[in-house]
Each structure stands twice: as C-alpha cells, then as structure tokens.
Design a protein around this motif. Structure first.
Motif, PDB file in Angstrom:
ATOM      1  N   UNK A  60      85.108  56.297  36.485  1.00 11.27           N
ATOM      2  CA  UNK A  60      85.491  57.456  35.679  1.00 11.27           C
ATOM      3  C   UNK A  60      84.387  58.517  35.691  1.00 11.27           C
ATOM      4  N   UNK A  61      83.121  58.092  35.536  1.00 10.17           N
ATOM      5  CA  UNK A  61      82.008  59.050  35.522  1.00 10.17           C
ATOM      6  C   UNK A  61      81.905  59.758  36.869  1.00 10.17           C
ATOM      7  N   UNK A  62      82.072  59.016  37.959  1.00  8.46           N
ATOM      8  CA  UNK A  62      82.016  59.645  39.284  1.00  8.46           C
ATOM      9  C   UNK A  62      83.108  60.703  39.426  1.00  8.46           C
ATOM     10  N   UNK A  63      84.313  60.356  38.986  1.00  6.59           N
ATOM     11  CA  UNK A  63      85.425  61.305  39.094  1.00  6.59           C
ATOM     12  C   UNK A  63      85.196  62.524  38.192  1.00  6.59           C
ATOM     13  N   UNK A  64      84.640  62.299  36.980  1.00  6.09           N
ATOM     14  CA  UNK A  64      84.378  63.413  36.062  1.00  6.09           C
ATOM     15  C   UNK A  64      83.311  64.338  36.624  1.00  6.09           C
ATOM     16  N   UNK A  65      82.325  63.768  37.318  1.00  3.92           N
ATOM     17  CA  UNK A  65      81.303  64.597  37.946  1.00  3.92           C
ATOM     18  C   UNK A  65      81.900  65.465  39.043  1.00  3.92           C
ATOM     19  N   UNK A  66      82.797  64.876  39.846  1.00  4.20           N
ATOM     20  CA  UNK A  66      83.448  65.669  40.891  1.00  4.20           C
ATOM     21  C   UNK A  66      84.309  66.773  40.268  1.00  4.20           C
ATOM     22  N   UNK A  68      81.362  68.168  32.153  1.00  2.59           N
ATOM     23  CA  UNK A  68      80.168  67.553  31.601  1.00  2.59           C
ATOM     24  C   UNK A  68      80.476  66.735  30.346  1.00  2.59           C
ATOM     25  N   UNK A  69      81.451  67.187  29.568  1.00  4.73           N
ATOM     26  CA  UNK A  69      81.786  66.456  28.337  1.00  4.73           C
ATOM     27  C   UNK A  69      82.302  65.061  28.668  1.00  4.73           C
ATOM     28  N   UNK A  70      83.144  64.954  29.703  1.00  2.32           N
ATOM     29  CA  UNK A  70      83.662  63.643  30.106  1.00  2.32           C
ATOM     30  C   UNK A  70      82.558  62.793  30.740  1.00  2.32           C
ATOM     31  N   UNK A  71      81.668  63.413  31.478  1.00  3.92           N
ATOM     32  CA  UNK A  71      80.561  62.662  32.073  1.00  3.92           C
ATOM     33  C   UNK A  71      79.706  62.044  30.978  1.00  3.92           C
ATOM     34  N   UNK A  72      79.399  62.839  29.950  1.00  2.15           N
ATOM     35  CA  UNK A  72      78.574  62.327  28.847  1.00  2.15           C
ATOM     36  C   UNK A  72      79.293  61.223  28.087  1.00  2.15           C
ATOM     37  N   UNK A  73      80.589  61.395  27.886  1.00  2.00           N
ATOM     38  CA  UNK A  73      81.386  60.372  27.207  1.00  2.00           C
ATOM     39  C   UNK A  73      81.368  59.060  28.011  1.00  2.00           C
ATOM     40  N   UNK A  74      81.591  59.149  29.328  1.00  2.93           N
ATOM     41  CA  UNK A  74      81.588  57.947  30.152  1.00  2.93           C
ATOM     42  C   UNK A  74      80.238  57.262  30.176  1.00  2.93           C
ATOM     43  N   UNK A  75      79.174  58.047  30.249  1.00  3.09           N
ATOM     44  CA  UNK A  75      77.823  57.470  30.252  1.00  3.09           C
ATOM     45  C   UNK A  75      77.526  56.777  28.929  1.00  3.09           C
ATOM     46  N   UNK A  76      77.931  57.407  27.796  1.00  2.00           N
ATOM     47  CA  UNK A  76      77.740  56.756  26.499  1.00  2.00           C
ATOM     48  C   UNK A  76      78.471  55.418  26.441  1.00  2.00           C
TER      49      UNK A  76
END
Length: 891
Positions: free
Chosen positions: A836-842, A846-854
C-alpha cells in the motif's frame, strides 16, 4: 393607466391618510403606511408579510399580499393589469415593492426637510429662520404618528422614532425661541409640556431658563425641584449634570444666563467661545485613545508641543463615534484652551460638503463680534486673512467635523497655525502635512455591553447573555448600540432576548436600527452616496461574497473585472471606510470584509443593479470557487481526479492555492460552503453538486462533519431536481463515507448500496468499485474481515488495470492489509501495508504514505514484537479514523 394619481397627498404624521381617498381596509392601510415610511425604497415581501401578520402569517400570505397590492394600486388610480409605466407610483421590484413619492407629496418628507434646515440655521446662529422652519415642521403633525392602523415591527419602530424626533424638534424650536427672547410667551407652553413629558430634562431646563429670564427666579428653582422629584420618585435617578449646573447658575444669579440679543452674543476676541454640543452622559470606553490624544495638547508633556502636532485627524467608519469622541476630548481638555472650543460641521443641507470658503465663514460667525463678518462675495485669500487675524494670539480648540477632503481643509488650517484642530473624517486624509492620525474602531464587546446597560437599565443588566448578543448583532458599532439600546428602552414589555431576535431577522435589514433622530441607515448612506458609481456598484456586489471575508480573486469574479482594476476599486472602498482589510500572515494575500451593518446596507441597495446582475455575479463567484476547489482537491487527494489546467486565468490556480491545499480549503471553507448555499438558492443545480463534489475530499480528510452533511443534502436535492443520476450516485457515495466516519454503519451501507445500484445501471465500473470499497469498510468495522475481503476483491476486479483506477486499487490494498490484521495474520498485514505504501508513493499521496507507515510501525511494535503486557488496542483504518476494541486485536 389613469392619471388620477396626480395630486395625491400622503400623511403619516398623525392618522394614516391619502387624498383624495384613503383605503378603508385595515390591511391595505397597513401596507400603505409601511411603504410610505420606506418611501422610494424597495421593501421586501418578507418584511411586508411580517408587518401585516406579525409572527403568524397564513399559508396564503404571499397571495393575499398581492391582492392587497392590487387594491392599493386601484386606490392610487393605477390599473393593476396594465404594464408598468413611467408614471406609476407602486412598482414591483426585487425583493418586493417600492412606492415612489415626491417629497412635496408626503408630510414626513416635508417635516424632515424643514427640521434639517431649521437645525442648520440654528447651528449657524440664524435663530429667526431656525424657529420659523422648526415651527412649520411641527405644524405638519395632526396627532400620534402612524395612528389608525395596527403596528407590526416596522411601524412600531418607526412610530417610536418619529415621536422621539417630534419631541427633539420641539425642544430645538423652543431653544431657538429662547435665543430670540421669547421667554415670556414660552412659559405657559413649557409648563404644559413638562407635565406631558416629566422625564425630558431638556424641557425642564428650557422651563427653568424661561422663568428665570421672566424675573421668576423662585419659580425656576421650584421647577427644578419638581423635575428632581419626578425623576427620583419614578425612575430612582438624580437629574443629569446639565440640569444640576443650570440649577446652580440660577441659585447664584449667573449674569450670563440673562437673555441678550443673539447678534452681539457672539464672543468678542479674547472672550471664551463655547460652541460645542452637549457632552454625552453615557460616554463609554475610548480611554486609551483619549489618553493618546491628550498627549498632543500643548503643555501636556514637558515643554510645548510643536506646531506640527496641533492637528489631530480622528478617523473611522460611519457610526463609530468620531464626533462624540472629539467633543469628549475637547471638553476634557478645556482647561488647556481658555479662549474656547468651537465645533464646525463641514456638511450643509442635503449632506453636501462645505468648501474652504464656507467653512471659514461658518467659523468667523462663531468667533467674531456681530457685524464683523465678511461681506458676501469675499474671496478665499481675504477670508483666510480675516480668520488668521481673528484667531491670532488666542488659545482655541477647533473641531472640524466630518471632513471630506484635504482641499477642503488646507486653506483653513493654513490660516490658523497656532490653533489646536481636531478633524473627524471617514477618509484617511493622509495628505495633510504634520497631522497626527487616530483611527477609532468599534467598541470592545465588554464596552458595548456596558453602553447597552447604561441605556436600557437593570432589565438588561439582569440578562447579560441577551445584552452580549444584541451588542454582537450591532457589530459593536457605537451608533448601532445606542439605537438598539434606545429601541429596547422604549419597549418595556420586550425582553432582551425578544429584541435580539428582532435584530437578527435578516429580512428586516437595517429597519430596526432607528431610534428618534438616530438612524444607522442614514449615517451609513452618507459614505455610500459620496463615492463614485463604480465604487457603489462594487460595494453592492461584493456583499454577495459569503462571510466572513473574501480574497481579491473572489472580488474580481463578482465584479467581472481584471485584477488591477478590482484591486483599485476595493482599496478605494477601504479608504472610504466601507470595507475592512487584513492580512492573515506575512506573505499571504489580503482579505476583505464588511462590518455586518455595512453588509446589510449593501444588500439593501442591490435593487439598483440591472435585472440579472445578482444572479450573474453569484454564478461567476461559484464558478471561480469551483475552479480553485477542483485544483486543491486534486492536490489533496492525488489520483482521484486529474489536476485541472487553469494557468491561463487572471488568477492562476497554482498561485491562488499554492502547494498547501489543506490550508487553502481551511481559509476558504466558509466561502465555499456559502457558495454552495447561494448556488442552490439561485437554482444553479449543476454548480451546486459540482462544488460539493470538489469539497468532499477536504471534508473527509478533516472530518468536517456538519458542513459535509449540510452541503451534500443540498447537492442531493439539486441532482434529483436536475434528474442527473451520475451526480446523485456520487453524492450518495459521499454521504455513505460520512455515515461510516460517524459510526452509523447501517445508514452508510444503505447509501453505498443505493449508489452502487445507480452506478451499475449506468455501467460505471469505477463508481461501483468505490461503493464496494465503502461496503467493505463497513464490514471491516463490523468485525467481519472475511466478508470485507470478498468485497475488496470484487472492487479490484471492477477497477481493472487502467490509469483511472489507480487510486481505487491503492485503497483496495489498504483494505486487504487490514483484513489480514483483523484475521490474526499480522505478518501478511505487514506485507500488505508495504504494498500500500509503495502504491501511495507512486500516486503522490503523502497523507496515505504517512498513514501506511504509521500502520507498519504500530503492527511491528504492538503485534510482532510485543511483550506479554503489550497489545494493539486500536487500529487506524483510514487516516484519522480508528477502530477500537475489536476482539481480534487482543489475540
């Protein structure tokens, strides 16, 4: 149309009447009276209905009003079925009706004219003309104003105002007669008047003066005793300072109290000149400003103040209390000016500004002996020389009230280099060399409340919440506070809460803000009428911007003008004190706003614009909001929509929104929501749902629930009325998201299912997939990870591999990772969130990337690496949305 309307005369200063024939139906007379007291103005249908039926109008009120209008037109000699013609009196104009009346045909208009000319003559020292004009104005009255008809809110307020104005005019006429030595003739009239008005201290004072000048000193003292007894016994208050001083002067037989011919009564050079209005007994606040101004007085600080500091410009918008402040300042500092204090009003009849020559002539009449005035035709240089010689060596304080320009003042100031001058003006007057500037703002809320209590008394002191609300509805503007307080004081049967409700009625406009000769609308209109046509148009149309404030691009959209021209117009309105401006932070654009009562005035004046102008401006503003909201939404939720191309506009979206879409939405949220409401009210259905759709991402990201619900209900109605199923399904899906965030899962599922059926019928695979994701989230939060996984899988199948499905596929990865976690497979969940984080980065979200990392960090810490005492108490299922207490979290 018949020409029988010619020669019609109208009377409101007594029983309502119209010649040759007064309507017999009571409701028609009420309609006539209401239109007459607002003659030549548009009176809204809502106000007329309120006046005719108060708070309980019948269901057929609008239709019945039209019947009464038709009956009134017949009484006026007009044929209701005929098209409007140029000589028709009663016009249908948005938002209601306007009765056109010549000033010579209405007793109220003639009364106002004569009262004004009489007051001006009195102020100029022409007491003979003043007495004649004021007596003629009072002769127009034939009884209690507006009698013979029931009173609703407009007529009740107006009746109080007119009766107060009648008494004030009577008091001034008597003052003029006293100046002319008519004290013997006045004593009988005044004795009758103080019995009719036992609490009017001015009338008691006039009676005491008349008796004293008639060699009846003991009777004058007894008159004071009777006045004091009435005030103490009935109201529990002592006489005011003015009446007490007069009593003291009578006791010591003050020779200045004896009558003298008014011509030589002007002080000779070297004698004190006292031409200030009375002090305001309940003057409130302004202590800091008074202290600042007092430092400019020569001798206030160590050494004498330099000449450049002897001109003080007191600025501020209409009604803020500039004149009251100047008079209070002059009286408090009178000791520093032993040769006197003089106030000159710089406006003549019809609110026209005096020029420099007229101002000097008015001043000379105050300070030189009779017969020393300049002859007619004296040119400006000679006038200036006469003034210079008249004030030379004299320590005077001069108040020039309501200045309009620097040109009006420069010759006057140049002739008086040693006179301390206070100038009041709505304009900044920055071109006056050496002047100090003091700008008055509205009162602080506590000061406004204190002023209200001083006017109304214990009734309001015992209800502080109502007092604070009335002050707020007045915008803390001193004039409005005084008017509102006087209006409530005149209605002992009304509570503070009742009066606050009346002031809050938007349909009434500025009508409640009138008491006696205090009229907020009239005061504000002065500034409006003296600006140019382009500024007046801008002042009106900018009021359509949703409150509380608006940026320059919104002004340009409303005015349909390029940026540079728009900025010039709004800045001229700021200089004229008709708009306010603020900068929210360094480097941020300016934002403009109205004082709440100035906005009411602007909205009242909108009928001056051509038909369709308001609708067009509303449409332009909504379209501008939509352009920038779509751009901001594309940045806030990457992949949901493409970033629109709008850099060719006068205000490029990239510059307006910048790279912080969330902050832009926060700044403009009130305007965006207001624009949705305006579009819906105007029947702009497409614009209503498009604006709402652009706002959905911000509402979801910020959990802005109330505005989310309100705008989407309007958008849902708009989509239904326009028969647009695609728009309706999108709104329903967003309402499902809202219900899910609020933990209303059954309602959320219903919204999603309804929207899914519409999308399916339209063969909209992408829309249907997003509905399935919503249903899966509902199942997930219902602790059913298995059914949720199947729904996510169905959504992924519908999304396919196309570019338009990228955001949906990323969302599916989020959901699948959560199903793994809630099914007791934390390792699979870690892998899923990594994808999910990889896809959000592509995607660039940024909000989804931070959510996935958390999520990865929490799973690793509280599930994979946890100690026996550690456990995952809650799961973040979307950014900021948490699932708490699921049994799988404790396994």
């Amino acid at each position: 149309m018949s020409d029988s309307g010619e020669g019609i005369r109208f009377r409101v200063l007594g029983p309502i009447s119209m010649t040759p024939h007064t309507p017999t139906a009571a409701k028609v007379r009420v309609l006539l009276a209401t239109l007459l007291v607002r003659a030549n103005e548009a009176v809204s249908t809502a106000s007329l209905i309120d006046e005719l039926w108060d708070i309980n109008p019948p269901r057929t009120a609008a239709t019945t009003l039209q019947v009464y209008v038709s009956q009134l037109r017949r009484a006026l000699g007009e044929i209701p079925s005929e098209p409007t013609t140029s000589d028709r009196r009663l016009h249908t104009v948005p938002p209601g009706y306007r009765l056109t009346v010549s000033p010579t045909d209405l007793d109220l208009a003639r009364f106002e004219t004569l009262r004004r000319t009489g007051k001006e003559a009195y102020d100029q020292g022409d007491f003979t003309t003043a007495a004649a004009d004021l007596r003629e104005s009072l002769a127009l009255w034939s009884g209690v104003a507006l009698s013979g008809v029931p009173h609703g809110p407009v007529l009740a307020t107006t009746c109080v105002r007119l009766e107060e104005l009648r008494t004030v005019t009577l008091e001034q006429r008597i003052a003029a007669d006293l100046r002319l030595g008519r004290h013997h003739e006045l004593t009988g009239e005044l004795m009758e008047l103080v019995n009719q008005h036992p609490y009017r201290e001015t009338l008691h004072a006039h009676l005491m003066v008349a008796l004293y000048r008639s060699d009846r000193q003991s009777d004058a003292l007894q008159a004071f005793s009777r006045a004091r007894k009435a005030l103490v016994d009935e109201l529990g208050v002592e006489p005011g300072a003015g009446l007490k001083r007069l009593h003291d002067r009578i006791l010591r037989s003050d020779p200045l109290l004896a009558w003298q011919d008014p011509s030589p009564a002007r002080p000779a050079p070297g004698a004190p000149a006292l031409w200030l209005p009375p002090a305001t007994a309940d003057f409130t606040g302004r202590e800091a400003a008074l202290a600042t101004a007092a430092k400019l007085v020569p001798g206030a600080a160590e050494g004498e103040a330099p000449r450049g500091r002897q001109v003080l410009v007191v600025g501020g918008r209409a009604g803020v209390g500039k004149t009251t402040f100047a008079v209070e300042f002059a009286r408090r500092n009178a000791a520093g000016f032993p040769d006197g204090q003089v106030l000159i009003e710089l406006r003549g009849s019809q609110d026209t500004a005096l020029d420099a020559s007229q101002t000097i002539i008015a001043l000379l009449r105050r300070i030189v002996p009779a017969g020393a005035e300049p002859p007619a035709g004296t040119d400006l240089p000679e006038l200036a020389d006469l003034l210079h010689r008249a004030v030379e060596g004299r320590r005077l304080l001069l108040v020039l009230d309501d200045a309009s320009s620097e040109d009006q003042l420069r010759p006057v100031l140049a002739a008086m280099p040693e006179v301390f001058t206070v100038i009041t003006s709505r304009r900044p007057l920055t071109g006056l060399d050496g002047a100090r500037h003091l700008v008055l703002d509205v009162l602080r809320s506590s000061e406004a409340h204190r002023l209200l209590v001083s006017i109304v008394g214990p009734r309001l002191a015992d209800d502080p919440a109502a007092g604070r609300e009335i002050a707020r509805l007045c915008g803390y503007l001193p004039l409005a506070v005084r008017v509102a307080g006087s209006g409530l004081a005149a209605r002992p049967h009304w509570s503070g809460a009742d009066w606050a409700d009346r002031l809050a009625d938007e349909s009434a406009g500025l009508t409640p803000f009138v008491a006696g000769d205090l009229d907020v609308r009239a005061s504000l209109l002065v500034g409006y009428r003296e600006i140019g046509p382009a500024e007046r148009r801008a002042f009106r149309l900018l009021a359509l911007a949703p409150v509380p404030d608006f940026p320059l691009w919104a002004a340009a959209a409303l005015l349909d003008l390029p940026p540079a021209e728009t900025e010039q117009l709004v800045e001229r309105l700021v200089e004229s004190q008709l708009l306010s401006v603020r900068r929210t932070a360094p480097g941020r654009p300016c934002r403009y706003s109205y004082h709440r009562l100035l906005r009411k005035l602007a909205l009242e004046q909108l009928d001056a614009d051509p038909p369709g102008a308001v609708e067009s401006a509303t449409d332009r503003l909504g379209a501008a909001f939509l352009r920038y909201a779509r751009y901001a939404a594309a940045l806030l939720t990457p992949g949901a929509t493409e970033v629109p191309d709008g850099d060719g506009t006068d205000f490029p979206p990239a510059k307006v929104v910048g790279d912080t879409p969330a902050r832009w939405f926060q700044d403009e949220a009130a305007g965006l929501v207001g624009s949705v409401r305006q579009a819906h009210a105007a029947g702009l259905w497409c614009l209503t749902w498009e604006l709402t759709e652009a706002l959905a991402g911000y509402f979801e990201a910020g959990s802005v629930w109330d505005e989310w619900a309100a705008t989407h209900q309007l958008a849902l109605e708009a989509a239904q009325r326009a028969e647009q199923p695609t728009a309706r399904s999108a709104v329903l899906r967003s309402l499902g998201d809202l219900a899910w965030q609020q933990r209303r899962n059954p309602q959320a599922a219903e919204y999603y299912e309804t929207a899914r059926a519409i999308h399916h019928g339209l063969a909209d695979r992408l829309g249907e997939a997003h509905c399935l994701i919503g249903l899966a989230d509902v199942a997930l939060t219902d602790a059913e990870p298995g059914p949720a996984a199947k729904l996510y899988a169905q959504a992924a199948e519908l999304l396919g591999d196309g570019a338009d499905g990228r955001r949906g596929r990323t969302d599916v990865l989020r959901g699948i990772a959560l199903t793994h976690l809630l099914s007791g497979r934390p390792e699979d969940a870690l892998v899923g969130f990594g994808e999910f984080v990889d896809a959000a980065q592509r995607l660039g979200d940024r909000r989804w990337v931070q959510f996935g990392s958390r999520s990865i960090d929490r799973i690793q810490e509280h599930v994979i690496d946890r100690t026996p005492a550690d456990r995952l108490e809650a799961v973040e299922v979307r950014p900021g949305v948490w699932l708490v207490g699921d049994p799988h979290l404790r396994e």
